[in-house]
Design an enzyme around this catalytic site. Structure first.
Site, PDB file in Angstrom:
ATOM      1  N   GLY A   1       1.032  -1.149   0.101  1.00  0.00           N
ATOM      2  CA  GLY A   1       0.177   0.092  -0.108  1.00  0.00           C
ATOM      3  C   GLY A   1       0.861   1.324   0.089  1.00  0.00           C
ATOM      4  N   CYS A   2       0.282   2.280  -0.207  1.00  0.00           N
ATOM      5  CA  CYS A   2       1.093   3.652  -0.345  1.00  0.00           C
ATOM      6  C   CYS A   2       1.412   4.253   0.851  1.00  0.00           C
ATOM      7  CB  CYS A   2       0.066   4.685  -1.280  1.00  0.00           C
ATOM      8  SG  CYS A   2      -1.502   4.845  -0.454  1.00  0.00           S
ATOM      9  N   TYR A   3       0.527   4.310   1.658  1.00  0.00           N
ATOM     10  CA  TYR A   3       1.117   4.721   3.340  1.00  0.00           C
ATOM     11  C   TYR A   3       2.011   3.876   3.754  1.00  0.00           C
ATOM     12  CZ  TYR A   3      -2.762   7.974   3.638  1.00  0.00           C
ATOM     13  OH  TYR A   3      -3.605   9.147   3.569  1.00  0.00           O
TER      14      TYR A   3
ATOM     15  N   THR B   1       4.223   1.786   2.410  1.00  0.00           N
ATOM     16  CA  THR B   1       5.377   2.206   1.877  1.00  0.00           C
ATOM     17  C   THR B   1       6.389   3.053   2.378  1.00  0.00           C
ATOM     18  OG1 THR B   1       4.936   0.944  -0.381  1.00  0.00           O
ATOM     19  CG2 THR B   1       6.846   2.387  -0.520  1.00  0.00           C
TER      20      THR B   1
END
Lengths: 346, 346, 346, 346
Positions: free
Chosen positions: A149-151, A153
């Site tokens: 996921g973005c967060y 990472t």
């Protein structure tokens, strides 16, 4: 050299179209098929006019994509990737899933936060959580790649060197993240209507965001003991980018120099992680349109605290770019193939 | 009723011109004089064309302002207000200082962070730090009003009920704040050049911002024991607004209900503090162009943590509006006089 | 194949750094030297942290750049390129000038608008105005390439097919253009200070902008008779992009179909010009970070008027990208080499 | 003095809530009832949290509003106001219609552009088009007030003095307008989704916008002969504001001085029109949150052309503020009552 045939399921979502954009510049991959439930039969460039003359592919259905491609990128709401994985596995094709279904190793944690059990529990033994900088070796072992996921990472890269080297305590970790509006997806809502979002700012899902267990899984694994975090995301009035400010309690006696050294060493050979010089701040503007993660270290020695700021482009390193990075590793290409464009400076 | 004659020193700075804008609607005050070092001799509306036909006052010097006015608002870099205070005191005129010189009760703390001693230490006994919701009674006692800083206002109101009622620990308080660009002032710099600021976001002065001791002074006073905080501000690509997300450790056994009740009770009679219903998030868009502070409460019970989000318009409640609120109290007007305009909805 | 050695004089300005960004992805060119008066001795990536690990070149002086490179890009205020051109010519090196000094064929028109005579009039016979879509053949004939201005590029491409085919009158042409803030350059000013620019919009230099004679030169040349225009630029609160809305009077009896056909035909083989389908509008968001010019046609038949909307990325097709396109043509590379990246979709 | 009871039908739309915001500060009006089809039964402040503690009115239905109020503001899609007007007339109550139904005097022009006939043609004799600066005397004569559209307000004020004094030709008028996103209303759409709108810009409805006949009606009336215009609106990535750049052909022999004098004279006594000094440009930032229209004059004497830039806040002077201005005139209050707040400077 034959190009790898890449397909994108969910190609009109934001992560999907970002995959398209990036893959059009990849020297060893070609987009062989794309699908979209909402726009079946239309051309991709009718939905995204920026892609005119560049990606005029007709949108097909998911089956066609799996049939025609060697590697399938899926960018779908959670719960929809498990059936796809079954099809891909059966046909011996690699699935790189940008959704949440294959990120957790612990079904219980998954179902507690996503409010559903696995539909295909037997598939999960073929899946690996592939954040390359931390789990590079797992990529080649996977048949299903759970793309981070973005967060998570931005947070995992911010914390890893400190936790791995035992420089910070596992208690009291607080993560204050801010994400650009593309993180909320392409679907128009009141909350992302321009006049509601512009000149606005607030937290959302404080302590309740579904990326929490994914972050805890990684930090616990790195630390070697259970880590619980407080995670509060905020909606930032920009298109792209995530900034995470992470608050960590230094272990007794740990010095600034030790911390700096640990980070410099951890990321010295990483293509996509850049340490800011001390005194500079990681800024989302420096990583836009790129696969870089910039990290800056700050110290509040009055409180014996380490503050780490970490920035990524949520759509590139936080989604499509990292997926292509995983593809590169899996197929044995240079890790940065097709991903070395310089970030947008303004 | 005679109107009070108000003067503004530093009228072309952002807080100064905001005072002008607000005072033009005040029924019991009139702007009798304004000054600006940079634009002496010009009309205010030449510098701010939005004020044409509304505030066409000629910019004079500081002496003229003190001479002509009953109340003097000063909005100046730190170190410049002490000499003004001396003049005002000598002439029996009220100084409301929007700068930092009269906010600290402890010279040592001031000089540690501002890198200068007081030039007029004898004046400080006449000064009070006037955040009305917390120190209303001090306003009438003051001859010099130290108007609170923008970040400290948002933070103190976010923490006060929890600390005052002993619901949270005094250790481990972390404050992650985000401010609109007007907080950086009117002077153009590379960091606030539009293409550098737009679509950008980063922290700055992590653990080093000069509002730290002011926040600690207030929280310590409320808690009744020394409070140390970690404070990290960020630059937000909007014109106006501050959001502070504050992380507090709940004392053992404290329930959500107790916390909610404490906040509701603390602010029930406050004109300018609004509690969000549970589940809603304080958003800067709801307080722009107004003197309100909106506060929302969130709980991470997995970690026994209270998260408070607090928003203000940094230029109104965080500067000019609060200064007028103090003026109103001092002169015995209704506290909301001239400040009851509804916030901008978009 | 040996890479061409490219140098950039004025590399820390916005067009300069955009050249750097684009050239780092060019397969047949390498950046051999960069210069900057303001940052001599610093690394480029210290000024632009987005370029860390990508373009860490040390900034040298102009002489060093000319010495070390085969092609010199200059991005300087007007008046500074003529002496450089003399040096380049003497050493047999190609100068691609992104400034205004070599765009006009008529010194009188130049000096009327730029308020200075040529310092080196004898050099101008070696210079060509190179807007490739209109003057492709001139590129190889040039020793000095006058790279078109941003507004003129958007306007010339918008008007050329209609004027060339005699479909519109040469009288009464009105051009209403809007440019992102990078068009104003990197130097911070009050007018480009974030809080002054954000949520703001106005015209500037109405009827007085220096791109006027450049536009008139091209339109007159295309039309085969003198064309005078009214040109009004506006400052748009975005980082990148120019939109020009051009109002043209249709000649008697000209039909929509004739106009559409003329444009489709003119640009059918152009790599970087894309015609919008009728009913769609050219939008700057579809060309950002790319070398495309998108054009849409609209008709107000009540007034017998053609309205053309044209968009480019002012920093790419309007400056650095077009300069590289010219370099490609000059050196015989495919015109799109290093420029085929898909535009940013969000 | 008894306050006038004001009601708002369509109170949760953007113009509706702006009426609410402004009326809460009006000394002689009180909001007696509000309605909304979408949110019937909810509190207004639940839909617009900025209004908490300020306008906590419960949303009722339209009948209740008409019943309880003296003046009814309607802000509805076209076609819905005629039945309301019938009800209001029958009960002797003033309707101020912010929609399009009562702006045109010529049913044919209305139905040609709005694709519907009048449903209640007999009512239109009671209606007046009330742009106070041009038709102040009509306000008191109306039983139904047709409140002008946003674009037409900015354009009519830009053109009136030149046309009225015969200084410009009635042919060849071109209007290039740009509107903030609130002009598109509150309903979320793909085109107003934040990532689609931010950093974007394009024209829309070129030559086809429904405000065209309203503009032509007014300009023709002022000129005393038929005027046809080319009108192209654009969507501007800001929340509030309209800028219109109007291109007018000067009549032979007309001088700059004559034009300037005509404008200065026309607006010398107007409370809400401000002429910019020559050389300055009307900027939307100077009128936000106010009822002002700022106008600047520019000359392209090479082409004998007058360029007028005119700016308003589309939600205030372009909608709710002008409606209240009309209410003030109708009821005999000072025209600026409740509308004299200074514009937002940033």
């Amino acid at each position: 050299m034959n190009k790898v045939k890449a397909g994108i399921i969910g190609a009109t979502g934001y992560a999907g179209v970002e995959l398209v954009r990036l893959l059009t510049s990849h020297p060893y991959a070609e987009i062989a098929a794309v699908s979209s439930v909402s726009y079946d039969g239309k051309k991709l460039s009718e939905v995204y006019p920026n892609l005119k003359k560049i990606a005029d592919h007709e949108l097909e259905n998911a089956d066609a994509v799996i049939e025609k491609c060697d590697v399938i990128f899926a960018s779908l709401p959670h719960g929809l990737s498990e059936p796809l994985a079954e099809q891909c596995l059966a046909k011996g094709k690699l699935l790189i899933d940008l959704g949440a279904d294959f990120r957790m190793y612990d079904e219980e944690a998954y179902s507690a936060w996503y409010k559903r059990p696995y539909s295909h529990p037997e598939l999960h033994k073929y899946a690996k959580y592939c954040l390359p900088e931390l789990y590079r070796d797992d990529v080649k072992k996977a048949k299903i790649i759970g793309n981070p996921g973005c967060y998570p990472t931005s947070v995992a890269l911010a914390c890893a060197p400190a936790l791995k080297n035992g420089l910070v305590k596992t208690e009291g970790i607080i993560i204050d993240s801010k994400s650009g509006v593309t993180g909320a997806g392409r679907n128009p809502t009141q909350g992302t209507h321009y006049p509601d979002t512009n000149e606005a700012f607030s937290a959302y899902k404080a302590g309740e965001h579904r990326h929490t267990p994914e972050i805890e899984q990684t930090l616990s694994d790195i630390a070697g003991s259970e880590v619980k975090i407080t995670f509060v995301p905020h909606l930032l009035p920009v298109n792209r980018g995530i900034e995470s400010t992470v608050y960590l309690n230094l272990c007794d006696g740990v010095t600034k120099e030790q911390v700096v050294e640990a980070y410099e060493k951890a990321y010295a050979d990483e293509l996509f992680v850049r340490m800011e010089p001390l005194g500079s701040y990681a800024n989302i503007k420096n990583v836009r349109m790129s696969n870089y993660c910039d990290i800056s270290l700050h110290f509040d020695m009055r409180n014996n605290r380490l503050i780490v700021c970490s920035v990524i482009d949520n759509m590139v390193k936080g989604a499509a770019g990292q997926a292509i990075q995983n593809m590169n590793i899996y197929f044995g290409y240079d890790e940065g193939t097709g991903l070395m464009m310089a970030p947008q400076e303004f």
